[in-house]
Design an enzyme around this catalytic site. Structure first.
Site, PDB file in Angstrom:
ATOM      1  N   GLU A   1     -16.287 -34.139  73.300  1.00 16.60           N
ATOM      2  CA  GLU A   1     -16.532 -34.931  71.790  1.00 16.60           C
ATOM      3  C   GLU A   1     -15.452 -34.355  70.657  1.00 16.60           C
ATOM      4  OE1 GLU A   1     -17.525 -37.258  70.016  1.00 16.60           O
ATOM      5  OE2 GLU A   1     -19.741 -37.551  70.236  1.00 16.60           O
TER       6      GLU A   1
ATOM      7  N   ASP B   1     -22.112 -33.950  64.291  1.00 14.91           N
ATOM      8  CA  ASP B   1     -22.652 -34.262  63.092  1.00 14.91           C
ATOM      9  C   ASP B   1     -24.146 -34.011  62.852  1.00 14.91           C
ATOM     10  OD1 ASP B   1     -22.918 -34.434  60.331  1.00 14.91           O
ATOM     11  OD2 ASP B   1     -21.682 -36.359  60.421  1.00 14.91           O
TER      12      ASP B   1
ATOM     13  N   ARG C   1      -6.187 -41.180  63.030  1.00 16.00           N
ATOM     14  CA  ARG C   1      -6.381 -40.616  64.185  1.00 16.00           C
ATOM     15  C   ARG C   1      -5.134 -39.903  64.565  1.00 16.00           C
ATOM     16  NH1 ARG C   1     -11.157 -42.417  66.519  1.00 16.00           N
ATOM     17  NH2 ARG C   1     -11.678 -44.564  66.214  1.00 16.00           N
TER      18      ARG C   1
HETATM   19  P1  IMP Z   1     -23.319 -37.642  65.275  1.00 17.24           P
HETATM   20  O1  IMP Z   1     -24.007 -38.846  66.171  1.00 17.24           O
HETATM   21  O2  IMP Z   1     -23.940 -37.864  63.649  1.00 17.24           O
HETATM   22  O3  IMP Z   1     -23.161 -36.214  65.836  1.00 17.24           O
HETATM   23  O4  IMP Z   1     -21.696 -38.321  65.055  1.00 17.24           O
HETATM   24  C1  IMP Z   1     -20.886 -38.215  66.166  1.00 17.24           C
HETATM   25  C2  IMP Z   1     -19.666 -39.001  65.996  1.00 17.24           C
HETATM   26  O5  IMP Z   1     -19.606 -39.443  64.604  1.00 17.24           O
HETATM   27  C3  IMP Z   1     -18.299 -38.473  66.174  1.00 17.24           C
HETATM   28  O6  IMP Z   1     -18.160 -38.570  67.397  1.00 17.24           O
HETATM   29  C4  IMP Z   1     -17.397 -39.029  65.252  1.00 17.24           C
HETATM   30  O7  IMP Z   1     -16.796 -40.219  65.849  1.00 17.24           O
HETATM   31  C5  IMP Z   1     -18.256 -39.615  64.085  1.00 17.24           C
HETATM   32  N1  IMP Z   1     -18.160 -38.467  62.889  1.00 17.24           N
HETATM   33  C6  IMP Z   1     -19.172 -37.591  62.348  1.00 17.24           C
HETATM   34  N2  IMP Z   1     -18.462 -36.789  61.524  1.00 17.24           N
HETATM   35  C7  IMP Z   1     -17.381 -37.270  61.363  1.00 17.24           C
HETATM   36  C8  IMP Z   1     -16.137 -36.903  60.277  1.00 17.24           C
HETATM   37  O8  IMP Z   1     -16.266 -36.061  59.343  1.00 17.24           O
HETATM   38  N3  IMP Z   1     -14.999 -37.810  60.460  1.00 17.24           N
HETATM   39  C9  IMP Z   1     -14.997 -38.463  61.227  1.00 17.24           C
HETATM   40  N4  IMP Z   1     -15.723 -39.020  62.235  1.00 17.24           N
HETATM   41  C10 IMP Z   1     -17.100 -38.239  62.177  1.00 17.24           C
END
Ligand code: IMP
Length: 181
Positions: free
Chosen positions: A99, A103, A165
């Site tokens: 990953e 977050d 990116r």
């Molecule tokens: P989660 O499901 O909230 O844990 O988020 C996972 C996905 O959200 C990651 O694979 C990222 O694609 C996106 N993401 C979360 N935080 C960020 C950030 O600070 N910048 C860019 N993408 C993020």
């Protein structure tokens, strides 16, 4: 593009050092085990994954999965959708998810549950970044590059509206870039 960045969090050199460390940890962990299926989470983890696995001294298979929860904004929508599945059968495999960032943890929880339900023998996680303050569901990474503060970061695979990116470092985006979203 560089003008949109408020500050650098991790330089190219910092990332190189972290990738080498993670590759060593992964090499050590998979010694004596069957070759793991390394599953990169599109698109954010692609750059990170290729930098790490080229330094892993073990046989690995590669695959990709695409899930979506952000829908082009800076906040998780709360719902994770499987956009494109892996080609390989996860049944009986040792899987290593790669990953870009954990977050809320929803994406990771969804992936671990999905692959486990389909009969994976083990599911481990390697993430470049971990944002513990953002966590909403309980999940964790086994191999972690850096813990980051609760700010929206871009670069080295991470995007905002599909941009940034290709930045070679990780930085915090200026709030005015996304404040109207
Ligand atoms: P989660 O499901 O909230 O844990 O988020 C996972 C996905 O959200 C990651 O694979 C990222 O694609 C996106 N993401 C979360 N935080 C960020 C950030 O600070 N910048 C860019 N993408 C993020």
């Amino acid at each position: 593009m560089n003008n949109d960045i408020l500050k650098t969090l991790y330089s190219k050199k910092d990332i190189e050092v972290a990738c080498k460390r993670l590759a060593n940890e992964i090499t050590e962990y998979y010694q004596g085990k069957e070759s793991p299926l390394v599953v990169g989470v599109l698109k954010g983890a692609v750059i990170f994954m290729t930098d790490v696995i080229r330094q892993v001294d073990a046989y690995v298979d590669m695959d990709f999965i695409d899930v979506s929860s952000y829908h082009g904004t800076t906040k998780s929508s709360g719902k994770v959708d499987l956009v494109t599945d892996i080609n390989s059968d996860p049944k009986g495999r040792d899987i290593l998810i790669m990953e870009d960032i954990v977050d809320t943890g929803r994406t990771l929880k969804f992936l671990i549950e999905n692959l486990t339900k389909r009969g994976a023998k083990s599911v481990k996680v390697c993430t470049l970044l971990d944002k513990p303050e953002g966590r909403v569901v309980d999940t964790h990474s086994d191999f972690t590059g850096f813990q980051v503060p609760n700010e929206f970061v871009v670069g080295y695979g991470l995007d905002y509206e599909e941009k940034y990116r290709n930045l070679p470092y990780i930085g915090v985006l200026k709030p005015e870039i996304y404040q109207n979203n």
